[in-house]
Design a protein around this motif. Structure first.
Motif, PDB file in Angstrom:
ATOM      1  N   CYS A 128      -0.502  -6.114   0.389  1.00 34.71           N
ATOM      2  CA  CYS A 128       0.160  -5.799   1.648  1.00 34.71           C
ATOM      3  C   CYS A 128       1.156  -6.910   1.982  1.00 34.71           C
ATOM      4  CB  CYS A 128      -0.870  -5.659   2.762  1.00 34.71           C
ATOM      5  SG  CYS A 128      -1.540  -7.258   3.261  1.00 34.71           S
ATOM      6  N   VAL A 129       1.889  -6.726   3.061  1.00 34.27           N
ATOM      7  CA  VAL A 129       2.951  -7.674   3.437  1.00 34.27           C
ATOM      8  C   VAL A 129       2.363  -9.037   3.840  1.00 34.27           C
ATOM      9  CG1 VAL A 129       4.866  -8.086   5.011  1.00 34.27           C
ATOM     10  CG2 VAL A 129       4.343  -5.745   4.278  1.00 34.27           C
ATOM     11  N   ALA A 130       1.482  -9.038   4.815  1.00 36.35           N
ATOM     12  CA  ALA A 130       0.872 -10.274   5.373  1.00 36.35           C
ATOM     13  C   ALA A 130       1.927 -11.289   5.847  1.00 36.35           C
ATOM     14  CB  ALA A 130      -0.113 -10.867   4.386  1.00 36.35           C
ATOM     15  N   CYS A 182       3.609 -10.295   9.295  1.00 33.41           N
ATOM     16  CA  CYS A 182       2.514  -9.551   9.916  1.00 33.41           C
ATOM     17  C   CYS A 182       1.738 -10.428  10.889  1.00 33.41           C
ATOM     18  CB  CYS A 182       1.571  -8.990   8.852  1.00 33.41           C
ATOM     19  SG  CYS A 182       0.211  -8.107   9.627  1.00 33.41           S
ATOM     20  N   LEU A 202      -1.057  -9.930  12.133  1.00 28.54           N
ATOM     21  CA  LEU A 202      -2.510  -9.856  11.991  1.00 28.54           C
ATOM     22  C   LEU A 202      -3.020 -10.579  10.741  1.00 28.54           C
ATOM     23  CD1 LEU A 202      -2.892  -6.078  12.943  1.00 28.54           C
ATOM     24  CD2 LEU A 202      -2.982  -8.062  14.443  1.00 28.54           C
ATOM     25  N   ALA A 203      -2.099 -11.095   9.922  1.00 27.40           N
ATOM     26  CA  ALA A 203      -2.516 -11.706   8.643  1.00 27.40           C
ATOM     27  C   ALA A 203      -3.361 -12.948   8.875  1.00 27.40           C
ATOM     28  CB  ALA A 203      -1.279 -12.061   7.830  1.00 27.40           C
ATOM     29  N   THR A 205      -5.258  -7.790   0.453  1.00 28.23           N
ATOM     30  CA  THR A 205      -4.679  -7.710   1.793  1.00 28.23           C
ATOM     31  C   THR A 205      -4.961  -9.016   2.536  1.00 28.23           C
ATOM     32  OG1 THR A 205      -6.676  -6.652   2.685  1.00 28.23           O
ATOM     33  CG2 THR A 205      -4.879  -5.196   2.024  1.00 28.23           C
ATOM     34  N   GLY A 206      -4.088  -9.305   3.479  1.00 28.28           N
ATOM     35  CA  GLY A 206      -4.209 -10.559   4.217  1.00 28.28           C
ATOM     36  C   GLY A 206      -5.217 -10.491   5.344  1.00 28.28           C
ATOM     37  N   CYS A 207      -5.785  -9.300   5.584  1.00 31.52           N
ATOM     38  CA  CYS A 207      -6.816  -9.145   6.624  1.00 31.52           C
ATOM     39  C   CYS A 207      -7.548  -7.834   6.350  1.00 31.52           C
ATOM     40  CB  CYS A 207      -6.177  -9.164   8.021  1.00 31.52           C
ATOM     41  SG  CYS A 207      -5.559  -7.564   8.558  1.00 31.52           S
ATOM     42  N   ASN A 238      -7.642  -5.018   7.739  1.00 28.13           N
ATOM     43  CA  ASN A 238      -7.094  -3.729   8.163  1.00 28.13           C
ATOM     44  C   ASN A 238      -6.849  -2.783   6.992  1.00 28.13           C
ATOM     45  OD1 ASN A 238      -7.026  -3.839  11.016  1.00 28.13           O
ATOM     46  ND2 ASN A 238      -5.425  -5.381  10.856  1.00 28.13           N
ATOM     47  N   GLY A 239      -6.682  -3.363   5.825  1.00 32.74           N
ATOM     48  CA  GLY A 239      -6.692  -2.516   4.624  1.00 32.74           C
ATOM     49  C   GLY A 239      -5.391  -1.828   4.273  1.00 32.74           C
ATOM     50  N   CYS A 240      -4.255  -2.463   4.550  1.00 34.87           N
ATOM     51  CA  CYS A 240      -2.969  -1.778   4.350  1.00 34.87           C
ATOM     52  C   CYS A 240      -2.636  -1.484   2.888  1.00 34.87           C
ATOM     53  CB  CYS A 240      -1.842  -2.569   4.999  1.00 34.87           C
ATOM     54  SG  CYS A 240      -2.054  -2.726   6.780  1.00 34.87           S
TER      55      CYS A 240
END
Ligand code: SRM
Ligand code: SF4
Length: 573
Positions: free
Chosen positions: A438-440, A444, A446-447, A481-483, A485-487
């Motif tokens: 994901c972007v993170a 982001c 939320l990362a 993913t950086g968190c 949330n599971g993107c």
């Protein structure tokens, strides 16, 4: 409509977002005023909530956040703009428009997302209107790319593999159009259209969503077996095309998937969608609409963390849902038909389609299109778009298909691919070709840890292990993913990393190779040295002890590294 529908959110428990939506007059709020305000590069929190429905998030550059704070400057506010294209299909002109906007008004890169959309990062407030207008001029839209509505409808990315694929893609477009919000707010705010109806008098309606839209985002994806690129079991509503001898018979319906969770909160979990029956192609739009309205009426509007459709279904039971759906449809679903998925990754390189045209799938690491020293990906794609007479398709794995290339044009496109050194990933390990991040950071908000900027380096190191074990060409699905949330849909990967803190990740193993099974936590909060120390021996043992055709995720379960997870309800056990 049930009592749960908060068309008057004063009466039942509800989150503050419900009030914002209700007050917004069908997504208008004070967005127009906020955009005009030149004192700050930000917009108000309430308007930011509404902005999502218009396809944009306010962000700030987290790389400079601390420094700016020390200097008593406001954060470096900027906006992410998400552009929707059902099934990820866009024309060369649309590609060139995205490229132009990225250069002029964003950070000079284009991000292909895990849901076959585009993202632009780093757009400043003053340029937002120009950007959205330019997107619309090329007949794309940002409306409903984010927000509590149905999002980009995903679909098998290569419509011309067969006539069935083509038909399925058309159904994806129909479902997408049918679920678009009706509000004219978007056209008034961004495209300067006159306000024609006074929604306060009830003249303007959202026939499907109502005045407070859905309790949370809603996602639909359509897969054509044996390929499951769209990760159909991660969708709130998934359709699995059933075809026989080149004929599309209909779709199995799968409901209640989702990836997001919160670390340390076992009431939140990823879930795989469950198949509930079969419908004919002509019934698919109705099923999508009625499913959305059930979530509208019964989804949790009080606790946003618990507001996704997967929780509505798990709380009330799948049988309840089937009954409610059939009642709203006025007819019964047929029995689920048999199907078989083989993989959820992309097939790279040249293939010839049913329309006798050629399609080339490029490997785009983590979906980031940019020019770097020695690899002019963005320039190369720009030149291809200028010469190309077919289309481009964004894949669910963040890659890109140069589609519909005629036999006459193939030489020219192949030449450009070669000139710019663009790659189908053949020179990379199969692990890298099956990777997603994901972007993170830095955009982001939320990362908790790096993702897109780190996974390629981690894979460099894992490739050394793979080479030693002789696994370089073995397909293993890896996601980061950086968190939680599971993107990048990490809960469905054979190996996945979910960020906990800078440089620290939870390591999960055992997902199904075809995206059919969730993985399970193996090690918590570990850094790179421990990651390599943990994975090295497992990969080596896999190379030695795997059975014929056994995938890595299956091996991790058979060898006892993790337990098999059959449902999200067992994810934390
Ligand atoms: Fe996502 C929030 C990026 C696909 C689950 N997602 C975000 C935000 C907007 C962060 C925020 O809320 O402030 C991220 C913006 C980062 C940035 O700087 O660009 C973001 N999500 C992305 C993208 C760009 C990741 C990528 O690398 O491609 C994907 C855009 C998809 C699109 O084109 O529409 C993206 N997000 C997903 C997916 C995968 C999917 O849909 O197939 C998921 C998991 C599936 C699901 O929804 O269950 C996903 N994103 C989330 C969640 C958790 C939702 C939940 O159920 O709790 C959040 C947080 C939230 O909504 O509160 C989130
Ligand atoms: Fe951001 Fe988390 Fe999504 Fe990654 S998974 S883009 S860190 S919200």
């Amino acid at each position: 409509m049930s009592d749960n529908n908060l068309l008057s959110p004063n009466s039942a428990p509800h989150s503050d977002v419900e009030d914002i939506k209700k007050r917004s007059d069908y997504l208008r709020g004070t967005l127009e005023e906020s955009l005009k305000d030149r004192i700050t590069g930000s917009i108000s929190e309430d308007d930011n909530r509404l902005m999502k429905f218009h396809g944009s998030y306010m962000q700030d550059d987290r790389d400079v956040r601390n420094e700016r704070s020390k200097q008593k400057l406001e954060p470096a506010y900027q906006f992410m703009v998400r552009v929707r294209a059902a099934g990820g299909v866009v024309s060369p002109e649309q590609w060139l428009m995205m490229d132009r906007i990225a250069q002029r008004h964003a950070n000079g890169t284009i991000r292909l997302t895990t849901r076959q959309s585009f993202q632009l990062h780093g757009v400043i407030k003053w340029n937002m209107k120009t950007v959205i207008q330019e997107v619309n001029e090329e007949l794309l839209s940002t409306l409903a790319a984010c927000g509590d509505v149905n999002r980009n409808v995903m679909c098998n990315p290569n419509p011309y593999q067969s006539e069935v694929h083509e038909q399925v893609n058309e159904w994806a477009q129909k479902v997408s159009r049918h679920l678009e919000p009706h509000t004219r707010a978007y056209h008034e705010i961004w495209l300067d259209e006159e306000k024609v109806a006074d929604s306060r008098d009830g003249e303007e309606q959202e026939p499907i969503y109502g005045a407070v839209y859905l309790p949370r985002k809603f996602k639909i994806g359509i897969a054509v077996p044996p390929a499951n690129e769209v990760d159909v079991f991660s969708q709130d509503l998934g359709f699995i095309a059933i075809h026989e001898e080149g004929r599309l018979l209909g779709f199995n319906v799968a409901v209640g998937g989702g990836m997001g969770m919160t670390h340390g909160d076992s009431k939140t979990y990823p879930q795989v969608a469950r198949t509930i029956g079969f419908v004919t192609p002509e019934q698919i739009v109705d099923v999508a609409e009625k499913t959305v309205t059930i979530q509208r009426d019964y989804g949790d509007r009080a606790v946003r963390k618990h507001a996704r459709f997967k929780y509505t279904i798990d709380d009330r039971g799948i049988e309840w849902f089937i009954e409610e759906l059939q009642q709203r449809l006025g007819w019964k679903l047929q029995e689920t038909r048999s199907y078989h998925f083989e993989h959820n990754g992309d097939r790279y390189g040249w293939v010839k389609g049913s329309n006798n045209k050629w399609h080339y799938t490029l490997f785009i690491q983590n979906g980031r299109v940019k020019d770097e020293e020695g690899y002019l990906l963005m320039s190369g794609l720009r030149e291809i778009a200028k010469a190309h007479t077919g289309d481009f398709r964004l894949t669910p794995n963040q890659n890109l298909i140069i589609g519909g290339v005629t036999a006459q044009k193939k030489k020219k496109i192949a030449q450009l691919i070669e000139t710019y050194g663009l790659t189908d990933g053949a020179a990379y390990s199969a692990l890298r070709r099956n990777s997603m991040a994901c972007v993170a950071f830095p955009t982001c908000g939320l990362a908790m840890a790096e993702s897109e900027r780190y996974l390629p380096t981690l894979i460099d190191k894992l490739e050394a292990v793979l080479d030693e074990a002789g696994l370089r060409d073995d397909e293993i699905v890896i996601r980061m993913t950086g968190c939680p949330n599971g993107c990048a849909r990490p809960a469905l990967a054979e190996i996945s990393f979910i960020g906990k803190a800078p440089g620290k990740y939870n390591l999960y193993l055992g997902g199904g190779f075809a995206g059919q099974r969730l993985n399970k936590l193996y090690r918590e909060n570990i850094g790179e040295t421990e990651i390599l120390a943990e994975l090295g021996p497992i990969l080596n043992r896999y190379a030695r002890e795997r059975e014929d055709g056994e995938h890595f995720g299956d091996f991790c379960i058979r060898a006892g590294y993790v337990k098999e997870v059959r449902s999200g309800l067992d994810f934390h056990d």
